[in-house]
Design a protein around this motif. Sequence first.
Motif, PDB file in Angstrom:
ATOM      1  N   GLY A  20       0.816  -1.208   0.000  1.00 17.47           N
ATOM      2  CA  GLY A  20       0.000   0.000   0.000  1.00 17.47           C
ATOM      3  C   GLY A  20       0.851   1.259   0.000  1.00 17.47           C
ATOM      4  O   GLY A  20       0.387   2.339  -0.385  1.00 17.47           O
ATOM      5  N   PHE A  21       2.109   1.128   0.416  1.00 13.48           N
ATOM      6  CA  PHE A  21       3.016   2.277   0.459  1.00 13.48           C
ATOM      7  C   PHE A  21       3.889   2.378  -0.793  1.00 13.48           C
ATOM      8  O   PHE A  21       4.687   3.308  -0.912  1.00 13.48           O
ATOM      9  CB  PHE A  21       3.912   2.209   1.700  1.00 13.48           C
ATOM     10  CG  PHE A  21       3.170   2.309   2.992  1.00 13.48           C
ATOM     11  CD1 PHE A  21       2.616   3.508   3.421  1.00 13.48           C
ATOM     12  CD2 PHE A  21       2.993   1.174   3.799  1.00 13.48           C
ATOM     13  CE1 PHE A  21       1.913   3.598   4.613  1.00 13.48           C
ATOM     14  CE2 PHE A  21       2.291   1.263   5.000  1.00 13.48           C
ATOM     15  CZ  PHE A  21       1.745   2.467   5.405  1.00 13.48           C
ATOM     16  N   THR A  22       3.732   1.446  -1.733  1.00 10.98           N
ATOM     17  CA  THR A  22       4.550   1.456  -2.946  1.00 10.98           C
ATOM     18  C   THR A  22       4.519   2.789  -3.695  1.00 10.98           C
ATOM     19  O   THR A  22       5.545   3.212  -4.243  1.00 10.98           O
ATOM     20  CB  THR A  22       4.147   0.293  -3.873  1.00 10.98           C
ATOM     21  OG1 THR A  22       4.386  -0.950  -3.183  1.00 10.98           O
ATOM     22  CG2 THR A  22       4.950   0.299  -5.158  1.00 10.98           C
ATOM     23  N   PRO A  23       3.376   3.503  -3.730  1.00  9.89           N
ATOM     24  CA  PRO A  23       3.363   4.814  -4.406  1.00  9.89           C
ATOM     25  C   PRO A  23       4.357   5.827  -3.840  1.00  9.89           C
ATOM     26  O   PRO A  23       4.623   6.851  -4.483  1.00  9.89           O
ATOM     27  CB  PRO A  23       1.915   5.283  -4.211  1.00  9.89           C
ATOM     28  CG  PRO A  23       1.126   4.012  -4.153  1.00  9.89           C
ATOM     29  CD  PRO A  23       2.007   3.083  -3.356  1.00  9.89           C
ATOM     30  N   GLN A  24       4.932   5.545  -2.655  1.00  9.33           N
ATOM     31  CA  GLN A  24       5.955   6.446  -2.121  1.00  9.33           C
ATOM     32  C   GLN A  24       7.180   6.491  -3.020  1.00  9.33           C
ATOM     33  O   GLN A  24       7.989   7.423  -2.927  1.00  9.33           O
ATOM     34  CB  GLN A  24       6.353   6.028  -0.699  1.00  9.33           C
ATOM     35  CG  GLN A  24       5.284   6.324   0.343  1.00  9.33           C
ATOM     36  CD  GLN A  24       5.766   6.094   1.765  1.00  9.33           C
ATOM     37  OE1 GLN A  24       6.942   5.830   2.020  1.00  9.33           O
ATOM     38  NE2 GLN A  24       4.847   6.187   2.720  1.00  9.33           N
ATOM     39  N   TYR A  25       7.322   5.502  -3.909  1.00 12.93           N
ATOM     40  CA  TYR A  25       8.414   5.543  -4.880  1.00 12.93           C
ATOM     41  C   TYR A  25       8.395   6.857  -5.658  1.00 12.93           C
ATOM     42  O   TYR A  25       9.445   7.421  -5.983  1.00 12.93           O
ATOM     43  CB  TYR A  25       8.287   4.393  -5.876  1.00 12.93           C
ATOM     44  CG  TYR A  25       9.083   3.151  -5.537  1.00 12.93           C
ATOM     45  CD1 TYR A  25      10.468   3.212  -5.383  1.00 12.93           C
ATOM     46  CD2 TYR A  25       8.469   1.905  -5.427  1.00 12.93           C
ATOM     47  CE1 TYR A  25      11.213   2.081  -5.106  1.00 12.93           C
ATOM     48  CE2 TYR A  25       9.202   0.759  -5.155  1.00 12.93           C
ATOM     49  CZ  TYR A  25      10.574   0.852  -4.999  1.00 12.93           C
ATOM     50  OH  TYR A  25      11.301  -0.287  -4.731  1.00 12.93           O
ATOM     51  N   LYS A  26       7.206   7.340  -5.991  1.00 18.79           N
ATOM     52  CA  LYS A  26       7.073   8.578  -6.753  1.00 18.79           C
ATOM     53  C   LYS A  26       7.665   9.751  -5.973  1.00 18.79           C
ATOM     54  O   LYS A  26       8.438  10.554  -6.516  1.00 18.79           O
ATOM     55  CB  LYS A  26       5.601   8.850  -7.073  1.00 18.79           C
ATOM     56  CG  LYS A  26       5.342  10.134  -7.865  1.00 18.79           C
ATOM     57  CD  LYS A  26       3.857  10.290  -8.167  1.00 18.79           C
ATOM     58  CE  LYS A  26       3.582  11.521  -9.033  1.00 18.79           C
ATOM     59  NZ  LYS A  26       3.877  12.784  -8.306  1.00 18.79           N
ATOM     60  N   GLU A  27       7.322   9.859  -4.701  1.00 15.40           N
ATOM     61  CA  GLU A  27       7.822  10.952  -3.865  1.00 15.40           C
ATOM     62  C   GLU A  27       9.311  10.799  -3.593  1.00 15.40           C
ATOM     63  O   GLU A  27      10.035  11.799  -3.488  1.00 15.40           O
ATOM     64  CB  GLU A  27       7.025  11.001  -2.569  1.00 15.40           C
ATOM     65  CG  GLU A  27       5.570  11.400  -2.782  1.00 15.40           C
ATOM     66  CD  GLU A  27       4.705  11.126  -1.563  1.00 15.40           C
ATOM     67  OE1 GLU A  27       4.250  12.099  -0.936  1.00 15.40           O
ATOM     68  OE2 GLU A  27       4.471   9.943  -1.259  1.00 15.40           O
ATOM     69  N   LEU A  28       9.768   9.571  -3.477  1.00 15.98           N
ATOM     70  CA  LEU A  28      11.198   9.339  -3.282  1.00 15.98           C
ATOM     71  C   LEU A  28      11.978   9.800  -4.506  1.00 15.98           C
ATOM     72  O   LEU A  28      13.025  10.441  -4.380  1.00 15.98           O
ATOM     73  CB  LEU A  28      11.463   7.858  -3.009  1.00 15.98           C
ATOM     74  CG  LEU A  28      11.035   7.337  -1.640  1.00 15.98           C
ATOM     75  CD1 LEU A  28      11.119   5.813  -1.595  1.00 15.98           C
ATOM     76  CD2 LEU A  28      11.892   7.940  -0.526  1.00 15.98           C
ATOM     77  N   GLN A  29      11.473   9.499  -5.690  1.00 16.30           N
ATOM     78  CA  GLN A  29      12.150   9.925  -6.915  1.00 16.30           C
ATOM     79  C   GLN A  29      12.157  11.444  -7.027  1.00 16.30           C
ATOM     80  O   GLN A  29      13.162  12.048  -7.436  1.00 16.30           O
ATOM     81  CB  GLN A  29      11.489   9.303  -8.144  1.00 16.30           C
ATOM     82  CG  GLN A  29      12.172   9.650  -9.460  1.00 16.30           C
ATOM     83  CD  GLN A  29      13.620   9.180  -9.526  1.00 16.30           C
ATOM     84  OE1 GLN A  29      13.929   8.069  -9.097  1.00 16.30           O
ATOM     85  NE2 GLN A  29      14.503  10.018 -10.057  1.00 16.30           N
ATOM     86  N   GLU A  30      11.069  12.081  -6.656  1.00 19.79           N
ATOM     87  CA  GLU A  30      11.002  13.547  -6.671  1.00 19.79           C
ATOM     88  C   GLU A  30      12.037  14.146  -5.726  1.00 19.79           C
ATOM     89  O   GLU A  30      12.695  15.142  -6.041  1.00 19.79           O
ATOM     90  CB  GLU A  30       9.600  14.008  -6.296  1.00 19.79           C
ATOM     91  CG  GLU A  30       8.547  13.719  -7.377  1.00 19.79           C
ATOM     92  CD  GLU A  30       7.127  13.997  -6.914  1.00 19.79           C
ATOM     93  OE1 GLU A  30       6.934  14.262  -5.699  1.00 19.79           O
ATOM     94  OE2 GLU A  30       6.209  13.947  -7.760  1.00 19.79           O
ATOM     95  N   LEU A  31      12.184  13.520  -4.569  1.00 14.06           N
ATOM     96  CA  LEU A  31      13.161  13.966  -3.579  1.00 14.06           C
ATOM     97  C   LEU A  31      14.574  13.791  -4.126  1.00 14.06           C
ATOM     98  O   LEU A  31      15.434  14.672  -3.980  1.00 14.06           O
ATOM     99  CB  LEU A  31      12.970  13.151  -2.295  1.00 14.06           C
ATOM    100  CG  LEU A  31      13.498  13.706  -0.979  1.00 14.06           C
ATOM    101  CD1 LEU A  31      12.895  15.074  -0.671  1.00 14.06           C
ATOM    102  CD2 LEU A  31      13.174  12.723   0.151  1.00 14.06           C
ATOM    103  N   TYR A  32      14.787  12.669  -4.778  1.00 14.67           N
ATOM    104  CA  TYR A  32      16.100  12.384  -5.367  1.00 14.67           C
ATOM    105  C   TYR A  32      16.438  13.396  -6.466  1.00 14.67           C
ATOM    106  O   TYR A  32      17.551  13.933  -6.520  1.00 14.67           O
ATOM    107  CB  TYR A  32      16.093  10.966  -5.933  1.00 14.67           C
ATOM    108  CG  TYR A  32      17.430  10.489  -6.438  1.00 14.67           C
ATOM    109  CD1 TYR A  32      18.552  10.461  -5.610  1.00 14.67           C
ATOM    110  CD2 TYR A  32      17.593  10.039  -7.756  1.00 14.67           C
ATOM    111  CE1 TYR A  32      19.780  10.008  -6.061  1.00 14.67           C
ATOM    112  CE2 TYR A  32      18.810   9.587  -8.223  1.00 14.67           C
ATOM    113  CZ  TYR A  32      19.901   9.572  -7.365  1.00 14.67           C
ATOM    114  OH  TYR A  32      21.115   9.128  -7.822  1.00 14.67           O
TER     115      TYR A  32
END
Length: 201
Positions: free
Chosen positions: A55-67
């Motif tokens: 359910g937390f997999t969409p955090q990949y998007k925010e992690l990439q934005e942070l990166y």
Amino acid sequence: MRKLILILTTVFALTATAQENLYGFTVKDEYEKEVKLEKYRGKVLLIVNTATRCGFTPQYKELQELYDQYKEQGFEILDFPCNQFGAQAPGSIQNIRQFCTENYETTFPLFDKIEVNGANELPLYTWLKSKQGFRSLGKGIKAKFMSGMLKKKDPGYASKSDIKWNFTKFLVDRQGKAIARFEPTQSMKEVAKAVAKAVAE
């Protein structure tokens, strides 16, 4: 034999936790090649245990934005897939790379699948948990739901430093010291704020 394994596990754990920073650890990348974390000396790191069917997999998007925002300022995200929580990181590391690239266009380093709790946990995680233990799931509906789920399995979960679920994050400063831990239920805004501060220092 079981006693010997227990003794060796204890020795390895004590050796890991005695280190002052993470630069003495070696991990395996997605091609199973050894990577000395010394290569990240002087950088701010966010170390995350991930899963592709969570359910937390969409955090990949925010992690990439942070990166994307901070990588030019010496920031790296180290992605460690882990299948220990609900078997939500199935498949090979190649499958995981394909999923992340196609769905979230991730470009930060991906490492081999690992375990973060138990007898076979990666020594790096033994160290991280010893430096930044569990504090709180934070506030909100997701935190409340996860707390209830964890209590059913282990009423004393809050007193242990174990990783609770996928997408737990550890922030490491430029000196290689673990300075913060974020549970998956905590806001990515909190994570971003802490990263910005660490990068600026």
